[in-house]
Design a protein around this motif. Structure first.
Motif, PDB file in Angstrom:
ATOM      1  N   ARG A 191       3.379  22.353  14.442  1.00 26.43           N
ATOM      2  CA  ARG A 191       2.091  21.939  13.899  1.00 26.43           C
ATOM      3  C   ARG A 191       1.998  20.422  13.780  1.00 26.43           C
ATOM      4  NH1 ARG A 191       1.618  23.185   8.728  1.00 26.43           N
ATOM      5  NH2 ARG A 191      -0.651  23.262   8.750  1.00 26.43           N
ATOM      6  N   GLY A 192       3.002  19.735  14.344  1.00 25.64           N
ATOM      7  CA  GLY A 192       2.992  18.280  14.280  1.00 25.64           C
ATOM      8  C   GLY A 192       3.943  17.749  13.220  1.00 25.64           C
ATOM      9  N   GLY A 193       4.350  18.635  12.276  1.00 26.33           N
ATOM     10  CA  GLY A 193       5.306  18.232  11.262  1.00 26.33           C
ATOM     11  C   GLY A 193       4.696  17.377  10.171  1.00 26.33           C
ATOM     12  N   TRP A 194       5.364  17.366   9.040  1.00 30.91           N
ATOM     13  CA  TRP A 194       4.901  16.546   7.927  1.00 30.91           C
ATOM     14  C   TRP A 194       5.221  15.081   8.185  1.00 30.91           C
ATOM     15  CZ3 TRP A 194       6.549  19.656   2.980  1.00 30.91           C
ATOM     16  CH2 TRP A 194       5.478  20.487   2.610  1.00 30.91           C
ATOM     17  N   ALA A 195       4.274  14.238   7.867  1.00 34.81           N
ATOM     18  CA  ALA A 195       4.497  12.799   8.017  1.00 34.81           C
ATOM     19  C   ALA A 195       5.547  12.321   7.019  1.00 34.81           C
ATOM     20  CB  ALA A 195       3.190  12.051   7.804  1.00 34.81           C
ATOM     21  N   ASN A 196       6.280  11.324   7.426  1.00 34.81           N
ATOM     22  CA  ASN A 196       7.272  10.709   6.543  1.00 34.81           C
ATOM     23  C   ASN A 196       6.578   9.576   5.779  1.00 34.81           C
ATOM     24  OD1 ASN A 196       9.605   9.794   5.325  1.00 34.81           O
ATOM     25  ND2 ASN A 196      10.297   8.662   7.120  1.00 34.81           N
ATOM     26  N   VAL A 197       6.472   9.713   4.459  1.00 31.53           N
ATOM     27  CA  VAL A 197       5.762   8.738   3.632  1.00 31.53           C
ATOM     28  C   VAL A 197       6.762   7.993   2.752  1.00 31.53           C
ATOM     29  CG1 VAL A 197       3.934   8.373   1.944  1.00 31.53           C
ATOM     30  CG2 VAL A 197       3.735  10.230   3.597  1.00 31.53           C
ATOM     31  N   ARG A 198       6.692   6.685   2.792  1.00 33.55           N
ATOM     32  CA  ARG A 198       7.567   5.846   1.970  1.00 33.55           C
ATOM     33  C   ARG A 198       6.715   4.902   1.132  1.00 33.55           C
ATOM     34  NH1 ARG A 198      10.953   1.067   3.175  1.00 33.55           N
ATOM     35  NH2 ARG A 198       9.924   0.971   5.216  1.00 33.55           N
ATOM     36  N   ILE A 199       6.928   4.901  -0.181  1.00 31.22           N
ATOM     37  CA  ILE A 199       6.187   4.008  -1.067  1.00 31.22           C
ATOM     38  C   ILE A 199       6.835   2.621  -1.009  1.00 31.22           C
ATOM     39  CG2 ILE A 199       5.438   3.569  -3.431  1.00 31.22           C
ATOM     40  CD1 ILE A 199       5.574   6.549  -3.966  1.00 31.22           C
ATOM     41  N   LEU A 200       6.089   1.654  -0.523  1.00 33.00           N
ATOM     42  CA  LEU A 200       6.598   0.283  -0.437  1.00 33.00           C
ATOM     43  C   LEU A 200       6.402  -0.465  -1.745  1.00 33.00           C
ATOM     44  CD1 LEU A 200       5.268  -0.631   3.122  1.00 33.00           C
ATOM     45  CD2 LEU A 200       7.516   0.281   2.496  1.00 33.00           C
ATOM     46  N   SER A 201       5.327  -0.158  -2.453  1.00 31.00           N
ATOM     47  CA  SER A 201       5.075  -0.773  -3.756  1.00 31.00           C
ATOM     48  C   SER A 201       4.049   0.054  -4.516  1.00 31.00           C
ATOM     49  CB  SER A 201       4.555  -2.208  -3.599  1.00 31.00           C
ATOM     50  OG  SER A 201       4.259  -2.771  -4.875  1.00 31.00           O
ATOM     51  N   SER A 202       4.340   0.300  -5.783  1.00 28.69           N
ATOM     52  CA  SER A 202       3.380   0.972  -6.655  1.00 28.69           C
ATOM     53  C   SER A 202       2.410  -0.035  -7.267  1.00 28.69           C
ATOM     54  CB  SER A 202       4.119   1.728  -7.766  1.00 28.69           C
ATOM     55  OG  SER A 202       4.889   2.780  -7.227  1.00 28.69           O
ATOM     56  N   PHE A 203       2.673  -1.323  -7.069  1.00 30.36           N
ATOM     57  CA  PHE A 203       1.835  -2.382  -7.611  1.00 30.36           C
ATOM     58  C   PHE A 203       0.836  -2.846  -6.549  1.00 30.36           C
ATOM     59  CE2 PHE A 203       4.488  -4.238 -11.314  1.00 30.36           C
ATOM     60  CZ  PHE A 203       4.890  -2.959 -11.682  1.00 30.36           C
ATOM     61  N   ASP A 204      -0.396  -3.124  -6.961  1.00 33.09           N
ATOM     62  CA  ASP A 204      -1.370  -3.656  -6.019  1.00 33.09           C
ATOM     63  C   ASP A 204      -1.060  -5.122  -5.739  1.00 33.09           C
ATOM     64  OD1 ASP A 204      -2.347  -5.141  -8.183  1.00 33.09           O
ATOM     65  OD2 ASP A 204      -3.946  -3.723  -8.606  1.00 33.09           O
ATOM     66  N   LEU A 205      -1.790  -5.736  -4.819  1.00 33.94           N
ATOM     67  CA  LEU A 205      -1.494  -7.101  -4.396  1.00 33.94           C
ATOM     68  C   LEU A 205      -1.610  -8.102  -5.539  1.00 33.94           C
ATOM     69  CD1 LEU A 205      -3.282  -7.258  -0.906  1.00 33.94           C
ATOM     70  CD2 LEU A 205      -0.863  -6.829  -1.403  1.00 33.94           C
ATOM     71  N   GLU A 206      -2.633  -7.941  -6.373  1.00 30.17           N
ATOM     72  CA  GLU A 206      -2.840  -8.892  -7.474  1.00 30.17           C
ATOM     73  C   GLU A 206      -1.663  -8.887  -8.438  1.00 30.17           C
ATOM     74  OE1 GLU A 206      -6.159  -9.902 -10.953  1.00 30.17           O
ATOM     75  OE2 GLU A 206      -6.500  -8.273  -9.522  1.00 30.17           O
ATOM     76  N   ARG A 207      -1.162  -7.697  -8.782  1.00 28.75           N
ATOM     77  CA  ARG A 207      -0.018  -7.612  -9.699  1.00 28.75           C
ATOM     78  C   ARG A 207       1.239  -8.148  -9.046  1.00 28.75           C
ATOM     79  NH1 ARG A 207       0.701  -1.908 -12.445  1.00 28.75           N
ATOM     80  NH2 ARG A 207       2.206  -3.145 -13.644  1.00 28.75           N
ATOM     81  N   GLN A 208       1.382  -7.967  -7.739  1.00 26.54           N
ATOM     82  CA  GLN A 208       2.561  -8.476  -7.046  1.00 26.54           C
ATOM     83  C   GLN A 208       2.576 -10.005  -7.030  1.00 26.54           C
ATOM     84  OE1 GLN A 208       3.874  -6.613  -3.296  1.00 26.54           O
ATOM     85  NE2 GLN A 208       2.314  -5.048  -3.632  1.00 26.54           N
ATOM     86  N   VAL A 209       1.421 -10.616  -6.881  1.00 25.61           N
ATOM     87  CA  VAL A 209       1.360 -12.085  -6.833  1.00 25.61           C
ATOM     88  C   VAL A 209       1.936 -12.690  -8.108  1.00 25.61           C
ATOM     89  CG1 VAL A 209      -0.212 -14.064  -6.865  1.00 25.61           C
ATOM     90  CG2 VAL A 209      -0.555 -12.224  -5.202  1.00 25.61           C
ATOM     91  N   GLY A 210       1.651 -12.098  -9.266  1.00 22.10           N
ATOM     92  CA  GLY A 210       2.108 -12.664 -10.531  1.00 22.10           C
ATOM     93  C   GLY A 210       3.351 -12.026 -11.109  1.00 22.10           C
ATOM     94  N   ALA A 211       3.984 -11.087 -10.390  1.00 20.26           N
ATOM     95  CA  ALA A 211       5.138 -10.364 -10.923  1.00 20.26           C
ATOM     96  C   ALA A 211       6.378 -11.246 -10.988  1.00 20.26           C
ATOM     97  CB  ALA A 211       5.414  -9.139 -10.063  1.00 20.26           C
TER      98      ALA A 211
END
Length: 410
Positions: free
Chosen positions: A237-257
Motif C-alpha cells: 500500500r506504499g507503506g507508512w511514511a517515516n516521520v522525524r520531528i526536527l523541532s517542536s519549537f516554531d521559528l520565532e521561539r528557536q531564534v530566541g532560545a
C-alpha cells in the motif's frame, strides 16, 4: 446519465414536449459538452454520446483532489499564509524524497483512526499533503512543529510485533492483552482500553486484507508469519511514511532560545542550498539570519573581517548543556531533590519519572532519592515510565538499556 446509458451510449436526440423535460435535456447537453472537453464523453453522432468508462473514477478522484486543495488552503489561511495552488503537492503514499517543513494541519485520514494526514509547508517552496501517517509516530507532533517526512521504514509496526508476542497458540485475545497492559502499567495516560482497541482496529484492517481471521469478539487467529505478511501488506500500500520531528519549537521561539535548535544545526552545517526563496523556505532563511545575529550577540559566534561567521567550537553541545542546566535548576525549585548534570561517559541507573521538551530536543527526567538529572530521550523508553532505566551518556546522546542489568540497547 450513467444509469440511463445503454452500453455507455446516451441518446439525447429526442426533445420532450414539456418545458421541464426540455430544460433537463438542455442541462444534459451542456454537461455532456463539458465532459467532452474533459475527454470523458464523445459525441459519436448528432445527439448520441458515448460516456467514457473512466468517467466515474476520474470525477471521483477530481472531487477528492478538490476537497484536499480546499483543506490545504484553509490550513494555510489559519496560519495567515497564502500559497499558489499550483505549488501544492498531493502525495498518495510516502514521499520517495524527504520533505522538510512546518506542520500546518494534522487530521485523521479514515474513520477507524488508523492513519493520519499531515499538511506540511515545505522549505522547497511547496505545500505537501501526505496521507498514511502512523498516529503513534506523530503523537507529539502539533501545528508549528518542524518535521521531516521520508520513505517508509523497512521495519514492521510495533503494534504488529505486540500482537504476535501476546498471541498464544496462534490466537490473539484482546482481553489477555488488556490484562497484561494493566499489569505492566506501560500505557501513557493510562488509557488501557483505548490502547488495546487500537490493536483490534489494526486486526480489523488486516482481516479485510485476508491476513487474520476473526473467531469471535475475543479471539483472532494469527498466522505464524503474521508480522512478515502484515509488513508486506503495508509495503504493497506504499507503506507508512517515516516521520522525524526536527523541532517542536516554531521559528520565532528557536531564534530566541538558549538551547541547541534546528536552526543552529543548519547554521553549523551551512545548510542553505535546499531553501527555496519563497514560502516557508524564505521564512527559514530569514530566521537563520536572525539566529546568527543572536549567537553573535551572546558571544557564541564571531563575524570575521571578510563577513563570514565563525561559531564557537562544540556549539551544539555547549548550547544544549546551557539549556539543560537552566531547566534543571528551574525543575529543582519545584522538587525536593537537587539537579545534577550527567557527565559525558557516565552510566545512569535511575527511575524514569517523566519527560520535558526543550529547544535542544526531548529529555527524560531520571531520579534517585537524593537527586535527579536530565538525559536525552530515545524512542522506546516511554514503556519504562515509573521504572528503573540504565544507560550511558555519551556525545550528547544516551544508549539506553531496558532493565537493571540486561536488555536490548535503544
Amino acid at each position: 446519465m450513467l444509469a440511463e446509458a445503454d452500453g455507455r451510449f446516451l441518446d439525447v436526440r429526442h426533445e420532450p414536449d414539456d418545458p421541464r423535460g426540455q430544460a433537463d435535456r438542455t442541462l444534459r447537453l451542456r454537461r455532456l459538452g463539458k465532459l467532452g472537453d474533459m475527454g470523458l464523453a464523445t459525441e459519436r453522432a448528432p445527439g448520441v454520446w458515448e460516456l467514457s468508462e473512466r468517467l466515474e473514477p476520474t470525477l471521483r478522484e477530481m472531487g477528492e483532489r478538490g476537497d484536499i486543495i480546499r483543506t490545504m488552503q484553509k490550513a494555510l489561511r489559519a496560519e495567515g499564509a497564502e500559497r499558489d495552488p499550483m505549488s501544492f503537492a498531493i502525495h498518495d503514499a510516502a514521499p520517495a524524497t524527504p520533505i522538510v517543513g512546518r506542520v500546518i494541519d494534522k487530521n485523521l485520514s479514515d474513520e477507524l483512526g488508523e492513519e493520519l494526514t499531515l499538511v506540511v509547508d515545505g522549505i522547497d517552496g511547496r505545500t505537501h499533503h501526505v496521507v498514511g501517517i502512523d498516529p503513534v509516530r506523530v503523537a507529539e507532533t502539533r501545528v508549528g512543529s518542524i518535521v521531516e517526512i521520508g520513505p517508509p521504514d523497512s521495519a514492521g509496526r510495533p503494534s504488529d510485533r505486540a500482537i504476535a508476542s501476546i498471541a498464544e497458540g496462534s490466537v490473539y485475545r484482546p482481553s489477555r492483552h488488556l490484562e497484561q497492559a494493566r499489569f505492566e502499567g506501560r500505557v501513557p495516560g493510562g488509557d488501557y482500553d483505548g490502547f488495546v482497541a487500537s490493536h483490534v482496529r489494526r486486526l480489523e484492517a488486516l482481516h479485510r486484507a485476508g491476513i487474520v481471521e476473526r473467531i469471535d469478539a475475543d479471539q483472532w487467529r494469527i498466522p505464524k508469519d503474521f508480522t512478515t505478511r502484515a509488513a508486506a501488506h503495508d509495503a504493497g500500500r506504499g507503506g507508512w511514511a517515516n516521520v522525524r520531528i526536527l523541532s517542536s519549537f516554531d521559528l520565532e521561539r528557536q531564534v530566541g532560545a538558549d538551547g541547541a535548535t534546528w536552526l543552529d544545526r543548519r547554521l553549523v552545517g551551512d545548510a542553505m542550498s535546499d531553501l527555496v526563496p519563497a514560502g516557508f523556505g524564505e521564512q527559514v532563511r530569514e530566521a537563520m539570519e536572525q539566529r546568527r545575529e543572536r549567537l553573535i550577540e551572546q558571544g557564541d559566534a564571531t563575524r570575521r573581517s571578510d563577513g563570514r561567521v565563525s561559531y564557537r567550537r562544540n556549539l551544539i553541545a555547549t548550547l544544549q548543556e546551557r539549556e539543560v542546566a537552566r531547566v534543571g535548576a528551574e525543575l529543582a525549585a519545584t522538587k525536593s531533590s537537587p539537579f545534577r548534570a550527567a557527565a559525558d561517559g557516565e552510566k545512569v541507573s535511575r527511575m524514569f519519572t517523566g519527560t520535558v521538551q526543550l529547544s535542544s530536543g526531548k529529555f527524560a527526567i531520571v531520579e534517585k532519592s537524593h537527586e535527579f538529572t536530565l538525559v536525552p530521550w530515545r524512542p522506546g523508553i516511554e514503556r519504562r515510565l515509573g521504572r528503573e532505566v540504565t544507560g550511558v551518556v555519551q556525545g550528547g546522546s544516551v544508549s539506553w538499556q531496558l532493565g537493571r542489568n540486561r536488555g536490548p540497547e535503544l
